[in-house]
Design an enzyme around this catalytic site. Sequence first.
Site, PDB file in Angstrom:
ATOM      1  N   ARG A  43       5.043 -11.804   5.681  1.00  0.00           N
ATOM      2  CA  ARG A  43       5.149 -11.207   7.006  1.00  0.00           C
ATOM      3  C   ARG A  43       5.040 -12.288   8.074  1.00  0.00           C
ATOM      4  O   ARG A  43       4.321 -13.269   7.901  1.00  0.00           O
ATOM      5  CB  ARG A  43       4.029 -10.189   7.222  1.00  0.00           C
ATOM      6  N   TYR A  80      12.014  -9.638   3.562  1.00  0.00           N
ATOM      7  CA  TYR A  80      10.828  -9.580   2.709  1.00  0.00           C
ATOM      8  C   TYR A  80       9.747  -8.597   3.153  1.00  0.00           C
ATOM      9  O   TYR A  80       9.388  -8.537   4.326  1.00  0.00           O
ATOM     10  CB  TYR A  80      10.198 -10.980   2.601  1.00  0.00           C
ATOM     11  N   LYS A 120       4.289  -1.249   6.886  1.00  0.00           N
ATOM     12  CA  LYS A 120       3.420  -1.687   7.981  1.00  0.00           C
ATOM     13  C   LYS A 120       3.963  -1.219   9.340  1.00  0.00           C
ATOM     14  O   LYS A 120       3.206  -0.811  10.220  1.00  0.00           O
ATOM     15  CB  LYS A 120       3.252  -3.207   7.944  1.00  0.00           C
ATOM     16  N   HIS A 172      -5.151   0.767   7.316  1.00  0.00           N
ATOM     17  CA  HIS A 172      -4.802  -0.161   6.234  1.00  0.00           C
ATOM     18  C   HIS A 172      -5.868  -0.025   5.133  1.00  0.00           C
ATOM     19  O   HIS A 172      -6.716  -0.897   4.976  1.00  0.00           O
ATOM     20  CB  HIS A 172      -4.776  -1.580   6.815  1.00  0.00           C
ATOM     21  N   SER A 223      -5.135  -8.058   4.144  1.00  0.00           N
ATOM     22  CA  SER A 223      -4.090  -8.339   3.159  1.00  0.00           C
ATOM     23  C   SER A 223      -4.585  -9.346   2.121  1.00  0.00           C
ATOM     24  O   SER A 223      -5.234 -10.336   2.466  1.00  0.00           O
ATOM     25  CB  SER A 223      -2.863  -8.907   3.869  1.00  0.00           C
ATOM     26  N   CYS A 265      -6.916  -9.094  -0.090  1.00  0.00           N
ATOM     27  CA  CYS A 265      -8.373  -9.171  -0.232  1.00  0.00           C
ATOM     28  C   CYS A 265      -8.919  -8.127  -1.196  1.00  0.00           C
ATOM     29  O   CYS A 265     -10.121  -7.827  -1.178  1.00  0.00           O
ATOM     30  CB  CYS A 265      -9.046  -9.045   1.125  1.00  0.00           C
ATOM     31  N   ASP A 305      -2.871   0.877  -0.274  1.00  0.00           N
ATOM     32  CA  ASP A 305      -2.631   0.069   0.929  1.00  0.00           C
ATOM     33  C   ASP A 305      -2.779   0.820   2.247  1.00  0.00           C
ATOM     34  O   ASP A 305      -3.231   0.248   3.217  1.00  0.00           O
ATOM     35  CB  ASP A 305      -1.223  -0.549   0.849  1.00  0.00           C
ATOM     36  N   ARG A 325       5.164 -10.764  -5.264  1.00  0.00           N
ATOM     37  CA  ARG A 325       4.741  -9.363  -5.366  1.00  0.00           C
ATOM     38  C   ARG A 325       5.497  -8.595  -6.439  1.00  0.00           C
ATOM     39  O   ARG A 325       6.605  -8.976  -6.820  1.00  0.00           O
ATOM     40  CB  ARG A 325       4.989  -8.664  -4.026  1.00  0.00           C
TER      41      ARG A 325
HETATM   42  P1  GTP Z   1      -2.200  -6.451   0.237  1.00  0.00           P
HETATM   43  O1  GTP Z   1      -1.231  -5.825  -0.697  1.00  0.00           O
HETATM   44  O2  GTP Z   1      -1.707  -7.749   0.809  1.00  0.00           O
HETATM   45  O3  GTP Z   1      -2.652  -5.541   1.322  1.00  0.00           O
HETATM   46  O4  GTP Z   1      -3.453  -6.973  -0.655  1.00  0.00           O
HETATM   47  P2  GTP Z   1      -4.665  -6.226  -1.400  1.00  0.00           P
HETATM   48  O5  GTP Z   1      -5.781  -6.002  -0.425  1.00  0.00           O
HETATM   49  O6  GTP Z   1      -4.176  -5.046  -2.134  1.00  0.00           O
HETATM   50  O7  GTP Z   1      -5.185  -7.352  -2.415  1.00  0.00           O
HETATM   51  P3  GTP Z   1      -5.148  -7.397  -4.021  1.00  0.00           P
HETATM   52  O8  GTP Z   1      -5.948  -6.309  -4.663  1.00  0.00           O
HETATM   53  O9  GTP Z   1      -3.752  -7.548  -4.443  1.00  0.00           O
HETATM   54  O10 GTP Z   1      -5.936  -8.766  -4.312  1.00  0.00           O
HETATM   55  C1  GTP Z   1      -5.492 -10.002  -3.855  1.00  0.00           C
HETATM   56  C2  GTP Z   1      -6.199 -11.125  -4.550  1.00  0.00           C
HETATM   57  O11 GTP Z   1      -7.616 -10.946  -4.544  1.00  0.00           O
HETATM   58  C3  GTP Z   1      -5.802 -11.250  -6.023  1.00  0.00           C
HETATM   59  O12 GTP Z   1      -5.572 -12.606  -6.307  1.00  0.00           O
HETATM   60  C4  GTP Z   1      -7.015 -10.764  -6.763  1.00  0.00           C
HETATM   61  O13 GTP Z   1      -7.149 -11.379  -8.008  1.00  0.00           O
HETATM   62  C5  GTP Z   1      -8.165 -11.102  -5.829  1.00  0.00           C
HETATM   63  N1  GTP Z   1      -9.299 -10.142  -6.021  1.00  0.00           N
HETATM   64  C6  GTP Z   1      -9.226  -8.797  -5.967  1.00  0.00           C
HETATM   65  N2  GTP Z   1     -10.432  -8.227  -6.239  1.00  0.00           N
HETATM   66  C7  GTP Z   1     -11.286  -9.249  -6.462  1.00  0.00           C
HETATM   67  C8  GTP Z   1     -12.691  -9.306  -6.785  1.00  0.00           C
HETATM   68  O14 GTP Z   1     -13.387  -8.297  -6.918  1.00  0.00           O
HETATM   69  N3  GTP Z   1     -13.226 -10.557  -6.916  1.00  0.00           N
HETATM   70  C9  GTP Z   1     -12.482 -11.692  -6.751  1.00  0.00           C
HETATM   71  N4  GTP Z   1     -13.091 -12.858  -6.887  1.00  0.00           N
HETATM   72  N5  GTP Z   1     -11.152 -11.677  -6.465  1.00  0.00           N
HETATM   73  C10 GTP Z   1     -10.573 -10.474  -6.307  1.00  0.00           C
HETATM   74  C1  SPV Z   2       0.044  -6.824   3.430  1.00  0.00           C
HETATM   75  O1  SPV Z   2       0.358  -7.958   3.820  1.00  0.00           O
HETATM   76  O2  SPV Z   2      -0.991  -6.240   3.826  1.00  0.00           O
HETATM   77  C2  SPV Z   2       0.898  -6.147   2.440  1.00  0.00           C
HETATM   78  C3  SPV Z   2       2.182  -6.766   2.091  1.00  0.00           C
HETATM   79  O3  SPV Z   2       0.547  -5.084   1.967  1.00  0.00           O
HETATM   80  S1  SPV Z   2       3.444  -6.458   3.243  1.00  0.00           S
HETATM   81  O4  SPV Z   2       4.164  -5.257   2.808  1.00  0.00           O
HETATM   82  O5  SPV Z   2       4.350  -7.601   3.224  1.00  0.00           O
HETATM   83  O6  SPV Z   2       2.892  -6.233   4.536  1.00  0.00           O
HETATM   84 MN    MN Z   3      -1.521  -4.427   2.781  1.00  0.00          MN
END
Ligand code: GTP
Ligand code: SPV
Ligand code: MN
Length: 648
Positions: free
Chosen positions: A111, A260, A269, A289, A311, A313, A336, A431
């Site tokens: 983004r 993308y 979003k 979010h 994002s 996290c 999400d 992704r």
């Molecule tokens: P968006 O789709 O961008 O909104 O991201 P998201 O908030 O869904 O994040 P996602 O669950 O995909 O996690 C992103 C990264 O954080 C990955 O590399 C995970 O491995 C890492 N992660 C997730 N949960 C944990 C956790 O409990 N501990 C640690 N150390 N890393 C974590």
């Molecule tokens: C984020 O960045 O929080 C996402 C991926 O979930 S995107 O759809 O690119 O915004």
């Molecule tokens: Mn997101």
Amino acid sequence: MPDLIEKSSTLYTAELGRFAKQLTAPNVGLYNQLRGISVVHGNLQDLSQKVRNFIEDNVDLCQPEKIHVCDGSDTENSHLLKLLQQQGTIVPLPKYENCWLARTNPADTARVESKTFICTDHRADTIPTTKEGVKGTLGNWLSPRDMEAAVKDRFTGCMKGRTMYVIPFSMGPVGSPLSKIGLQVTDSAYVVASMRIMTRMGKPVLDLLLDNRNFVKCLHSVGTPSNGVIQMSHWPCDPERTIILHRPATNDIISYGSGYGGNSLLGKKCFALRIGSTIAQQEGWLAEHMLILGVTNPAGKKRYIAAAFPSACGKTNLAMMTPSLPGYKVECVGDDIAWMRFDNHGQLRAINPENGFFGVAPGTSNSSNPNAMKTIFKDTIFTNVASTSDGGVYWEGLENEIDDSVKITDWLGKPWVKGETKTPAAHPNSRFCTPAVGCPIMDSQWEASEGVPISAILFGGRRPKGVPLVYEAKNWEHGVFIGAAMRSESTAAAEHKGKVIMHDPFAMRPFFGYNFGKYLEHWLSMEDKSSKLPKIFHVNWFRKGNDGKFLWPGFGENSRVLDWILRRIDNEDCAEDTPIGLIPTESALNLANLNEEVDFKELFSLPRDFWMEEVEAIEKYFKEQVGMDLPQTIEEQLKNLKNRVNTL
Ligand code: GTP
Ligand code: SPV
Ligand code: MN
């Protein structure tokens, strides 16, 4: 003279169009034209007047060669996938069932927050008035006049020689009173295939639109650079002129230059959060979010929790978690976005407006997220991950799940050797785009049109220092303050460089559709809507020790934190008051049978220096970024926190 001919022929075809509309028989050949441009898929009679007008306006502006009205069928999808293969945009992944790999232009991988704007008459409607000389970080504003110029400059004739796809889509289950309809036109077949996964798309939505209702208008083009030269024909884009525009007054989204993720899948979003939050403010609900999960404790009692993390996290991971604590069960409603409103009984209810997961690939593995691994090897489009010689995918985190004899090609198409190549195999923001129905732990109520009841709201982020594993807000106002004061280390989901701790209130900093000060007032006003507000918590899975290692194992072990949260919802006496909020008493957090030693004291320590600095940073942020728009209540919460932290 040529101009005249063009005009008269447009008139003539407009006439034909009108004539065609009067026909009741299925549309064929010549009559299935719009402004003289042939509709190669779909029938004009299936379109309401408003839909037609929207298409006509964009045909005039973008001048595509063909029009394709999407029906969402399997046949259509197969046709598009074939086309994408011919264009070199995707390659099949024969190791799995109906899975595909797309590689983008490396200049288009995330983004672009700096090029994302909200357009309102007055700047103050979009962003708080910042302190003199301070650059605002809570969104970007564009005047209506500048928006018009930006659109004209980029979109005029931008689809010449291309097909304009028309995507009717529903955010939320088709026909649910909590759902909203959108219509996206785009010149990217990749976007069509992805929107088909991420939203409910096609014929059933067109049918709803027949009553001539309004919809959120989404215009998207991958664009063409101003010098006319497309760098990579398999992934056209125009990074230099990329712009993502939103006009809440007319529910318009206009996106140019990127193919993308959140830049181009406009339901996500742009619609569900930015335009969604402005609609939510008017209608008295919340567009956030947030993931939504159902959690059942060993006694069989089930509750739903919503959680806002920035994002990359951990939302997807928590939403699909396999609890390590025996007897616990987690089920997924969404990973999400949550649309939430109080029902007639004062119960907060949430729906997930999406239909799939657009999840971060790196870090996803059978040890971190087995449910995601069971979801993503069917009907999935992967983007910017590495590929393997046996027709599969690879990314950082799968080191132990790949045969050493298999050869890896990185996301840029270059050979990559495990343990040798220094650059990452997959782009950090690579992704998977996968249908929610494929997830083995989807909640039975995930498509319930009334939504699921929410018992707790979690805020969280990546905080390597000072912030404990979990703490509970003292009350709603304190909870809203905690959301407002959120900070997190930056990630690869957007264009930010390096790992800096950024303020990211409510994990919404890149997604607010209106003035953040007014957003806070809106959240505070929820207190008048209900006598049974959900409890609010803050979690941090990412605290690190002096050795730079995570203090908490995370992932499935986060069920231990959920366990404490559920017991707090049940008003169990298992918390201890601290200056920042309530934390578990030492015996209250279930740490039985952990695979690794956990230092409870360090996980929950509240270093005085850290918290004094934290309060100062929040104070500075509010003063500089929110200024006069900061609600009095939040200012008081900050003052109270400062006084309490002083006693540490
Ligand atoms: P968006 O789709 O961008 O909104 O991201 P998201 O908030 O869904 O994040 P996602 O669950 O995909 O996690 C992103 C990264 O954080 C990955 O590399 C995970 O491995 C890492 N992660 C997730 N949960 C944990 C956790 O409990 N501990 C640690 N150390 N890393 C974590
Ligand atoms: C984020 O960045 O929080 C996402 C991926 O979930 S995107 O759809 O690119 O915004
Ligand atoms: Mn997101």
